[in-house]
Write an enzyme that holds these catalytic residues in place. Structure first.
Site, PDB file in Angstrom:
ATOM      1  CG  ASP A   1      36.040  18.618 -10.062  1.00 24.73           C
ATOM      2  OD1 ASP A   1      37.033  18.684  -8.940  1.00 24.73           O
ATOM      3  OD2 ASP A   1      35.162  17.832  -9.911  1.00 24.73           O
TER       4      ASP A   1
ATOM      5  CG  HIS B   1      31.418  14.533  -8.965  1.00 21.80           C
ATOM      6  ND1 HIS B   1      31.149  15.475 -10.040  1.00 21.80           N
ATOM      7  CD2 HIS B   1      32.614  14.779  -8.366  1.00 21.80           C
ATOM      8  CE1 HIS B   1      32.256  16.456 -10.091  1.00 21.80           C
ATOM      9  NE2 HIS B   1      33.145  15.941  -8.871  1.00 21.80           N
ATOM     10  CD  GLU B   2      33.454  13.598  -4.948  1.00 14.62           C
ATOM     11  OE1 GLU B   2      34.633  13.351  -5.411  1.00 14.62           O
ATOM     12  OE2 GLU B   2      32.750  14.584  -5.068  1.00 14.62           O
TER      13      GLU B   2
ATOM     14  CG  HIS C   1      37.060  13.088  -9.199  1.00 12.92           C
ATOM     15  ND1 HIS C   1      37.403  13.762 -10.251  1.00 12.92           N
ATOM     16  CD2 HIS C   1      36.108  13.772  -8.611  1.00 12.92           C
ATOM     17  CE1 HIS C   1      36.778  14.946 -10.067  1.00 12.92           C
ATOM     18  NE2 HIS C   1      35.952  15.193  -9.285  1.00 12.92           N
TER      19      HIS C   1
HETATM   20  C1  NHX Z   1      27.161  24.558  -3.558  1.00  6.07           C
HETATM   21  N1  NHX Z   1      28.935  22.752  -3.191  1.00  6.07           N
HETATM   22  O1  NHX Z   1      28.127  25.509  -3.367  1.00  6.07           O
HETATM   23  C2  NHX Z   1      27.347  23.303  -2.844  1.00  6.07           C
HETATM   24  C3  NHX Z   1      27.285  23.116  -1.265  1.00  6.07           C
HETATM   25  C4  NHX Z   1      29.937  17.733  -7.722  1.00  6.07           C
HETATM   26  C5  NHX Z   1      29.389  16.211  -5.970  1.00  6.07           C
HETATM   27  N2  NHX Z   1      26.052  24.863  -3.713  1.00  6.07           N
HETATM   28  O2  NHX Z   1      34.477  18.314  -7.225  1.00  6.07           O
HETATM   29  O3  NHX Z   1      31.025  19.799  -3.713  1.00  6.07           O
HETATM   30  O4  NHX Z   1      28.279  22.565  -5.262  1.00  6.07           O
HETATM   31  O5  NHX Z   1      35.027  15.923  -6.258  1.00  6.07           O
HETATM   32  C6  NHX Z   1      37.249  23.954  -2.750  1.00  6.07           C
HETATM   33  C7  NHX Z   1      36.819  22.762  -3.047  1.00  6.07           C
HETATM   34  C8  NHX Z   1      33.023  25.357  -4.832  1.00  6.07           C
HETATM   35  C9  NHX Z   1      36.232  25.039  -3.416  1.00  6.07           C
HETATM   36  C10 NHX Z   1      35.446  22.573  -3.419  1.00  6.07           C
HETATM   37  C11 NHX Z   1      34.230  25.663  -4.300  1.00  6.07           C
HETATM   38  C12 NHX Z   1      33.455  23.183  -4.418  1.00  6.07           C
HETATM   39  C13 NHX Z   1      33.267  18.907  -5.202  1.00  6.07           C
HETATM   40  C14 NHX Z   1      31.084  23.444  -5.156  1.00  6.07           C
HETATM   41  C15 NHX Z   1      31.206  17.528  -5.501  1.00  6.07           C
HETATM   42  N3  NHX Z   1      34.372  16.846  -5.441  1.00  6.07           N
HETATM   43  N4  NHX Z   1      31.209  21.257  -5.342  1.00  6.07           N
HETATM   44  C16 NHX Z   1      34.097  18.103  -6.185  1.00  6.07           C
HETATM   45  C17 NHX Z   1      31.271  20.065  -4.847  1.00  6.07           C
HETATM   46  C18 NHX Z   1      29.341  22.498  -4.486  1.00  6.07           C
HETATM   47  C19 NHX Z   1      32.494  23.948  -4.864  1.00  6.07           C
HETATM   48  C20 NHX Z   1      35.107  24.649  -3.787  1.00  6.07           C
HETATM   49  C21 NHX Z   1      34.672  23.263  -3.926  1.00  6.07           C
HETATM   50  C22 NHX Z   1      29.872  17.736  -6.224  1.00  6.07           C
HETATM   51  C23 NHX Z   1      32.041  19.040  -5.730  1.00  6.07           C
HETATM   52  C24 NHX Z   1      30.602  22.145  -4.585  1.00  6.07           C
HETATM   53 ZN    ZN Z   2      34.981  16.603  -8.230  1.00  3.91          ZN
END
Ligand code: NHX
Ligand code: ZN
Length: 261
Positions: A138, A62-63, A66
């Site tokens: 995202d 995923h990262e 980006h």
């Molecule tokens: C959860 N978090 O909530 C887990 C812990 C797709 C590899 N079950 O896009 O971490 O799934 O590029 C602000 C910033 C929700 C608010 C980030 C609200 C992330 C982050 C969900 C990576 N990186 N997703 C990303 C991720 C998640 C989430 C947020 C936020 C993943 C992705 C969070």
């Molecule tokens: Zn992302």
């Protein structure tokens, strides 16, 4: 730290001084400042979150999606850091930073930004036989940007240079929940279609670029799984053979001194 506010900077140095004290040191060094900048951008590191190997692979791809798009697309900010160590709500993140203070965003920059935001989901879709809930933030950010382009920046050729916003006062008073928008249902549908078009065209573009650079995507993701964080220099070295669409950088422009009359 171009683009940061005075309050951001005050926050960063407050964090840096706390980290310095925690390290039993008397002087703040760049090490603490760097760490503080990341804390302020993305929240505190959560090393205690244990991630299974298969999820780590999803996060890395995923990262890498980006990051590869940031590297290739002509109108995106350069990568500062990629990490798959959890911070705040995020399981992984790519930090891109502008090179100078900027006050305007061009249409091309906004479109490339949307494409880059969709690159994480695209990479998941290409690599695995499935997609995850993780891309929600995202998708939220890219949808909001696309909607702003259409309704606030007059950047949709179909809608034209018109704004379709709620009254400032109504938003401020929280009335927008009850009040109707000041435009017809026809316009509302047209806006929705334009937002949807921008998203699907950007998604297709992200997919095309990542398919063309599949090997670099895997290489970057594998390196990320191994090292967990990559600096700008490490990413640049790894992607040296991946052609970027960015214009070569102009030599530093001479700063005019307005005190000289
Ligand atoms: C959860 N978090 O909530 C887990 C812990 C797709 C590899 N079950 O896009 O971490 O799934 O590029 C602000 C910033 C929700 C608010 C980030 C609200 C992330 C982050 C969900 C990576 N990186 N997703 C990303 C991720 C998640 C989430 C947020 C936020 C993943 C992705 C969070
Ligand atoms: Zn992302």
């Amino acid at each position: 730290t171009p683009g940061f506010t005075g309050a951001d900077l005050a926050n960063i140095f407050n964090e840096a001084s706390l980290l310095t004290a925690r390290h039993n040191k008397k002087k703040i060094s760049m090490f603490e400042v760097e760490d503080a900048i990341e804390r302020v951008i993305a929240g505190p590191e959560k090393k205690s979150r244990i991630i299974a190997e298969d999820e780590k692979k999803i996060i890395a791809f995923h990262e890498a999606g980006h990051a590869l798009l940031s590297h290739i697309l002509p109108n995106t900010d350069p990568i500062h850091k990629i990490s798959i160590i959890s911070r705040g709500k995020a399981l992984g993140y790519v930090i891109t930073l502008p090179e100078a203070d900027k006050f305007l965003k061009t249409r091309k920059e906004l479109l490339d930004n949307i494409t880059q935001l969709l690159g994480g989901r695209v990479s998941e879709e290409m690599t695995f036989d499935d997609i995850t809930s993780g891309a929600q933030n995202d998708l939220d950010r890219s949808t909001k940007l696309a909607r702003k382009m259409v309704t606030e920046f007059g950047m949709s050729p179909k809608i034209g240079p018109i704004t379709y916003r709620m009254d400032e006062e109504e938003v401020f008073l929280g009335k927008e929940i009850m009040s109707r928008p000041h435009y017809s249902e026809e316009i509302a549908s047209e806006i929705d279609r334009e937002v949807s078009r921008i998203i699907s065209e950007s998604y297709a573009k992200a997919k095309q670029i990542l398919i063309e650079n599949k090997d670099a995507l895997s290489m970057l993701a594998n390196n990320l799984m191994e090292k967990e964080t990559l600096s700008r220099d490490q990413v640049m070295k790894m992607l040296i053979n991946v052609k970027s669409q960015k214009k070569p950088k102009k030599p530093e422009s001479v700063v005019k001194d307005d005190s000289v009359k």
